[in-house]
Design an enzyme around this catalytic site. Structure first.
Site, PDB file in Angstrom:
ATOM      1  CG  ASP A 122      -3.817   3.720  -2.715  1.00  0.00           C
ATOM      2  OD1 ASP A 122      -4.641   2.813  -2.921  1.00  0.00           O
ATOM      3  OD2 ASP A 122      -3.968   4.610  -1.868  1.00  0.00           O
ATOM      4  CD  GLU A 123      -5.387  -1.116  -0.586  1.00  0.00           C
ATOM      5  OE1 GLU A 123      -5.223  -1.986   0.288  1.00  0.00           O
ATOM      6  OE2 GLU A 123      -6.499  -0.637  -0.870  1.00  0.00           O
TER       7      GLU A 123
ATOM      8  CG  ASP B 203      -1.982   1.031   1.199  1.00  0.00           C
ATOM      9  OD1 ASP B 203      -2.006   1.815   0.237  1.00  0.00           O
ATOM     10  OD2 ASP B 203      -2.810   1.062   2.127  1.00  0.00           O
TER      11      ASP B 203
END
Length: 400
Positions: free
Chosen positions: A112-113, A18
């Site tokens: 974003d992961e 993350d």
């Protein structure tokens, strides 16, 4: 010997990564003066919403989706930045490329992961060492801080990442998953939102350990299947596979006219209606799109398409603007149209329901309310006025 081999085959090694305060981190790469200062990303007006905020701002109680007016009251010294989804999409793609070049199976869970299945790599490199090296490579090549969690499944790895933040790494050794989870707050469990948290707290449950000690039938009686899912996660039970993001399907919609047309008002209404339905389906499935394709079939059956790469979104407002822009570029005004179609592709998981940089809290609440009505009563129970007029016209035609 056979038992040992079977265990080796079955044991999973799942990584969750993350990017820390991703939007803020990207802005700090562009402007070093933002480093170590409270930063708010979002609309500049008081009616706007916080899309993201730095850890320095969070100390004052600021969080994402909070009204900007309240955030600025809580943290008056915060620096406000409008936000740039083009830059965020660019850096997200850079990180995905670095990971995809090295990891055997990668799922892009959001902008974003990522989840990585590195099972079996421990025979050659050691999964923990390999994960540490990958993290350092991402930091070196992009300049972005990133956190990792490594365990036997998605749930535990995601929670481990949360405990490693900011910019840290955490491994949960096989066999220690339940003891790792036990002392943590129930808030740490994925899918435990505000309402579920309140319900569990009213039951006297604050720590994951209490959930682990409960009978699963009790959770089922109180919360149905959702309660069973939460109980399983609390007990580190999660068999969900890492699904390669390249296999994400597109979604599309087409409309064939009974009579070929060049009526611009009608064509635009149809396109807007299709986008409304597609955007709702994106949000319902928890996805974002980064590519739009428009198809036009003329009366002579010639078919033309045009594609546009966009920043990740599931907002009908943004998608409508882009589709109409594509239509203006693609349409040949000298010929009748038989069919129009829209396809959304390059799908990833995500929940940016509206344009948080431009829309305010009223737009957020309106979007949530409309989606709630559609979910519970049907997609035809609420629609934009322009779509409603088209629906009425179609019904009137069927009456004659």
């Amino acid at each position: 010997m056979i038992r040992s081999f079977a265990k080796e085959i079955m044991e999973k090694h799942i990584v969750h990564c993350d990017l820390d305060t991703f939007f803020v981190s990207v802005e700090r790469l562009q402007n070093a003066e933002l480093i170590n200062k409270p930063v708010l990303i979002g609309g500049s007006s008081d009616r706007g919403v916080v899309a993201s905020c730095s850890y320095e701002a969070r100390k004052y109680g600021v969080h994402s989706a909070m009204p900007m007016r309240l955030a600025r009251q809580l943290c008056p010294e915060a620096i406000l930045v409008k936000g740039d989804m083009d830059q965020y999409s660019k850096y997200s793609a850079m990180v995905t490329e670095i990971i995809s070049e090295r990891a055997p199976i990668v799922e892009k869970a959001s902008i974003d992961e990522h989840y990585l299945d590195v099972s079996g790599m421990d025979k050659f490199f050691g999964c923990w060492k390999w994960t540490q090296e990958l993290r350092q490579r991402i930091i070196k090549e992009t300049g972005l801080p990133i956190s990792f969690g490594l365990s036997i499944n998605k749930t535990v790895s995601k929670i481990a990442t949360g405990t490693a933040k900011p910019s840290g790494e955490r491994q949960v050794e096989t066999g220690t998953e339940k003891s790792f989870l036990a002392p943590l707050s129930i808030k740490k469990i994925p899918m435990v939102g505000a309402k579920t948290y309140t319900l569990l707290r009213n039951m006297g449950i604050s720590k994951i350990r209490t959930l682990q000690e409960m009978e699963v039938q009790t959770m089922h009686r109180v919360m149905g299947q959702n309660g069973v899912s939460i109980w399983k996660k609390a007990n580190a039970l999660d068999n969900a596979p890492v699904i390669p993001f390249s296999e994400q399907k597109s979604m599309s919609s087409e409309h064939t006219f009974e009579i070929d047309t060049i009526e611009m008002t009608l064509l635009r209404k149809i396109l807007i209606t299709m986008i409304d339905e597609l955007a709702f389906n994106l949000r319902k499935e928890g996805k974002l799109t980064a590519c739009i394709t428009l198809k036009i079939r003329y009366s002579n059956f010639d078919t033309h398409t045009r594609q546009m790469k966009i920043t990740y979104t599931n907002s009908e407002k943004i998608l409508t603007e882009r589709v109409l822009e594509l239509f203006d570029k693609l349409y040949s005004r000298r010929m009748l149209i038989r069919l129009v179609g829209v396809k959304l592709s390059n799908l990833i998981a995500g929940s940016h329901q509206v344009d948080l940089f431009d829309d305010g809290i009223k737009e957020l609440n309106l979007g949530v309310a409309m989606d709630y009505i559609r979910m519970h009563f049907g997609t035809d129970k609420i629609m934009r006025a322009v779509s409603l007029k088209e629906e009425v016209q179609r019904k009137e035609k069927r009456c004659y």
